[in-house]
Each structure stands twice: as structure tokens, then as C-alpha cells.
Design an enzyme around this catalytic site. Structure first.
Site, PDB file in Angstrom:
ATOM      1  N   ASP A 196       0.760  -1.114  -0.022  1.00 28.45           N
ATOM      2  CA  ASP A 196       0.026   0.054   0.038  1.00 28.45           C
ATOM      3  C   ASP A 196       0.838   1.211  -0.076  1.00 28.45           C
ATOM      4  O   ASP A 196       2.112   1.430   0.431  1.00 28.45           O
ATOM      5  CB  ASP A 196      -0.994   0.083   1.356  1.00 28.45           C
ATOM      6  CG  ASP A 196      -0.141  -0.010   2.572  1.00 28.45           C
ATOM      7  OD1 ASP A 196       0.845  -0.771   2.557  1.00 28.45           O
ATOM      8  OD2 ASP A 196      -0.756   0.503   3.558  1.00 28.45           O
TER       9      ASP A 196
ATOM     10  N   GLU B 180      -0.556  -2.195   5.287  1.00 29.77           N
ATOM     11  CA  GLU B 180       0.439  -1.885   6.509  1.00 29.77           C
ATOM     12  C   GLU B 180       0.286  -0.516   7.224  1.00 29.77           C
ATOM     13  O   GLU B 180       0.101  -0.498   8.042  1.00 29.77           O
ATOM     14  CB  GLU B 180       1.976  -2.128   5.799  1.00 29.77           C
ATOM     15  CG  GLU B 180       2.956  -2.086   7.184  1.00 29.77           C
ATOM     16  CD  GLU B 180       3.242  -0.778   7.638  1.00 29.77           C
ATOM     17  OE1 GLU B 180       3.137  -0.805   8.982  1.00 29.77           O
ATOM     18  OE2 GLU B 180       3.253   0.008   7.252  1.00 29.77           O
TER      19      GLU B 180
HETATM   20 ZN   LIG Z   1       4.762   3.872   6.159  1.00 33.50          ZN
HETATM   21 ZN   LIG Z   2       6.296   1.679   5.440  1.00 35.15          ZN
END
Ligand SMILES: [Zn+2]
Ligand SMILES: [Zn+2]
Length: 445
Positions: free
Chosen positions: A108, A175
């Protein structure tokens, strides 16, 4: 028909060649890819990096990104499953008896407007989870991690005669919102697929020269909590403040008072960060709005400090609202579930550091201090798999020296100007990842 002596020469040559090959591959353990081996795949992974950088996607929307990576590892002979934990991918290469090792990359990007000025800068706009159209940028270097991951997958697949075990390459979504690792685990990452004996990941870093590998045994990254505060006032005309209760002034007081939690309430030897990264209220200058929303990021290392800090935030928000005569108590939303600090398995981390020093040179591998940033990579460790999150310096050495002399830090991950030094970082990342994997796989001695 060729004459007999030519045939004999041919047979001899083929036998000699295969003997030479087995002496080179089967006989000798492969511990680190050579710079030449990495140079050979570099153009391909640099192109992938640029492509990914141009087309970032937000958390849990990484469908194109995942498809790109999936196609690559599939072509290399990996057994690929997509849609794990919503948009994640799992690519398995079974290569004989030996340990199972997982290498994870994030997929991401962040809602950041890129300001690097690079020719391949992102101009992507996307709807976030709240339906708001936002600019998107790979401002944390996850594009770099993905390109290195793809390069490592290729080297491991092409040289599968030189190691034994099961390689599990994981592309993890979301994440940045600390939800992707849990989503993959809840979707059977460790039950539907070979359960790893070890899990590894590598993150880019702004404090070390490009290509330097940083390791930290034990606690390495902080716990992160997102907190939202909505304060309520009484709206009205900007010219008649006496008829209103101004939530912008109230929110401003809260912003400043919160810093006293760190400076005055917390033991200085226990690290705490309280950052107000977003403050929104009002529509134009001549209107006093009736509410303001603040979004905070809170970083701590221990459950006690975390609980005390979140409690102090609630108390200060409430107290300032009382002082302002607010019509309602502020609404303070704190996460239901506690985060956890990243813990690098000490034995694993030191073993990898040893192998990396041997493979890349003593100077290229350094122990680094813990950081206040957080990582949901911790979830794999909490699920019982010894894990290590390594770092890689991504800044041009001259730029880093100049910044240290000037006392002005270089742009870091999450900055709109974060632009890693691509070639040295990417090449070293592939060498480091392959070296770490080869250390953990049983070699075909
Ligand atoms: Zn980050
Ligand atoms: Zn990162």
C-alpha cells in the site's frame, strides 16, 4: 554423419560442461548473490519500481499492484494465491526438504501529495476509506520493497538448484493502517499455506547511507494508536465571538496542552510521541464553526505508558472543553485493541546480521537504535513465528553527510519529498534479502 573424433569431442565437451556446472552450483553453497547476478536483473526491477511508483494504491485497494506482482512470481514458477486478506498475495515455491521461510513486502501507499519533482512522480488521486478523493504517493518506499521482493523472488527461482526448502513470498496489503497483517492471518496465512519457520521483512530508512543494512535485536518499533477527538462549540458570526463558543480556539488549546503530557507527565526515559496530524473545522473566515475534529497518532513502547497517555489525552480534552464552556463533552475515540511493539527475535536477528556481514561486508551491516515508528509486521511474531524486520539505508551518502553538517534532516518516509536513492538501495536490498533467505534455507551441501 559426423566423423567419430568430432562426436567424441562433442560428448567430452558436454560431460565436462555439466561437471563444471555441478562443481559451481551443486558443490558450492550459494550464500550471497554476486553483484553481477544482481546487475543482470537490475533493469527489470528498476522498471518495476518506476512503474509501481507512478501508480500507487491506498490500503486494501491494491488490486493492480497485487496483480502485477502476482503475474511476475507466477511466471517464475511460484504457486500464487491472490485475494488473501482482501488484496494480499501469497506465492509459494516448494523446493525440496528444508525450512519454510517467509519474505513479506507491503503493497500500500499513502494519502500524500507527491512533491519530489521526479519525472515518474505520482499524480494519482483515489477515494480513501471515507470516500474522500485524496492524492496518493508511495511515500514510505513500499514500491522499493516490492521491486526488491520481485528481484529476490527471481534470483531464488532461477537458482533453485542451489538451495532447499519452501519459500513463501507474501505481498501484504494495508500496512499503513495497521490492518493488513491481521487480515492475512485471519484469512489463513499460516493455515492454508505452509507455516513459516521464520518471517522476514526489509524497510527503507532515512538515517543510513543507501545500501547499509540496519538490524536491531529485541524491541525495535513502537506501538501506534490512532485517536480521534471531536470538540463541540457553538457556531456563529465571526464578528460576534461573544455569542459563540469557538471550537477552533478550544482545539488549539488542546493541541498545545497535549504536548505537556510528553513534557511534564511522562517519565523522560519512557518514550512517548503525541502528534496531531490532522485538524479540521470550519468552512471560511467569517464563520465560527460548531465543531472541530483532530486526528492523533500516539506512539509508546509499554502497555503502562500507553494506558496512561491515552487517559491523559481524554482528561485534557475534557478539561479544556470545561474551561471553554463547551456545550458538550468532546468525543474521544481510542482504538479498541492494543497495538504491540515490533519485537525482532534476538537469535534470528543476530544470525542474519552475521550472515549479512559475511555476505555484504562488515561495514555494510550496522546495529541501529529502536524507532518510534510502528509496523504491523509484529503480528507475524505474535502469531508465533520468529520474525525479523531489517532496515536498509536509502539516502545518497553525500546528501546524508551534508544534511548532518547543516543540521537539517533529509526528507524521511511519509514526507511528500521522500525519494530513495534507487539503484544502490534496490541492488543492496536484493542482495540482503537473498543472503538472509539463503542463510535460513538448508543448503544442498
Ligand atoms: Zn509508512
Ligand atoms: Zn512503511
Amino acid at each position: 554423419m559426423p566423423p567419430m573424433n568430432v562426436l567424441r569431442t562433442l560428448v567430452f565437451t558436454v560431460v565436462a560442461m555439466s561437471a563444471g556446472l555441478s562443481a559451481q552450483t551443486g558443490g558450492m553453497p550459494w550464500t550471497t548473490p554476486t553483484p553481477t547476478e544482481v546487475d543482470a536483473i537490475y533493469p527489470e526491477i528498476e522498471a518495476l519500481y518506476i512503474d509501481l511508483h507512478r501508480s500507487p494504491e491506498l490500503a486494501f485497494q491494491e488490486t493492480q499492484t497485487a496483480a502485477r506482482l502476482a503475474a511476475r512470481v507466477k511466471a517464475l514458477g511460484f504457486d500464487v494465491t491472490t485475494g488473501v486478506g482482501k488484496t494480499g498475495i501469497v506465492a509459494v515455491l516448494r523446493n525440496g526438504a528444508g525450512p519454510t521461510v517467509m519474505l513479506r513486502t507491503e503493497l500500500d501507499a499513502l494519502p500524500v501529495q507527491e512533491k519530489t519533482g521526479l519525472p515518474f512522480a505520482s499524480s494519482v488521486m483515489m477515494k480513501d476509506a471515507a470516500g474522500q478523493l485524496v492524492p496518493v504517493m508511495h511515500a514510505c518506499g513500499h514500491d522499493l520493497h516490492m521491486a526488491a521482493w520481485a528481484g529476490t523472488a527471481r534470483l531464488m527461482a532461477e537458482h533453485r538448484d542451489r538451495w532447499r526448502g519452501t519459500l513463501v513470498m507474501v505481498g501484504q496489503p494495508a500496512e499503513e493502517i495497521s490492518m493488513g497483517a491481521s487480515a492475512m492471518l485471519n484469512d489463513g496465512l499460516f493455515t492454508r499455506f505452509p507455516r513459516p519457520d521464520f518471517a522476514l521483512s526489509l524497510h527503507d530508512d532515512d538515517t543510513m547511507p543507501a545500501g547499509t543494512i540496519g538490524y536491531r535485536p529485541g524491541y525495535f518499533r513502537a506501538m501506534s494508536d490512532s485517536v480521534t477527538i471531536t470538540v463541540f462549540g457553538r457556531g456563529g458570526h465571526a464578528a460576534m465571538p461573544h455569542n459563540t463558543i469557538d471550537p477552533i480556539v478550544l482545539a488549539s488549546r488542546i493541541v498545545l496542552s497535549l504536548q505537556t503530557v510528553v513534557a511534564r507527565e511522562n517519565n523522560p526515559v519512557d518514550p512517548v510521541v503525541i502528534t496531531i496530524g490532522s485538524i479540521h473545522g470550519g468552512t471560511q473566515g467569517n464563520i465560527i464553526p460548531d465543531q472541530v475534529r483532530l486526528q492523533l497518532s500516539v506512539r509508546t513502547y509499554t502497555p503502562e505508558v500507553r494506558t496512561r497517555t491515552l487517559e491523559a489525552i481524554r482528561r485534557i480534552a475534557r478539561g479544556e472543553a470545561i474551561a471553554a464552556g463547551a456545550p458538550r463533552e468532546p468525543q474521544v475515540d481510542t482504538p479498541a485493541r492494543a497495538g504491540a511493539p515490533v519485537y525482532n527475535d534476538p537469535a534470528l536477528t543476530l544470525r542474519l546480521a552475521g550472515a549479512l556481514k559475511k555476505g555484504l561486508g562488515e561495514k555494510a551491516v550496522v546495529e541501529m537504535p529502536p524507532k518510534m515508528t510502528s509496523e504491523d509486521f509484529v503480528q507475524y511474531g505474535l502469531a508465533g513465528v520468529p520474525s525479523a524486520l531489517l532496515h536498509i539505508g536509502a539516502v545518497d551518502p553525500a546528501q546524508l553527510t551534508a544534511a548532518r553538517e547543516a543540521g537539517v534532516p533529509v526528507p524521511a518516509p511519509h514526507s511528500p519529498e521522500w525519494a530513495p536513492a534507487i539503484e544502490p538501495t534496490l541492488k543492496a536490498a536484493v542482495r540482503a534479502e537473498a543472503t538472509a533467505l539463503l542463510e535460513l534455507f538448508r543448503r544442498n551441501e
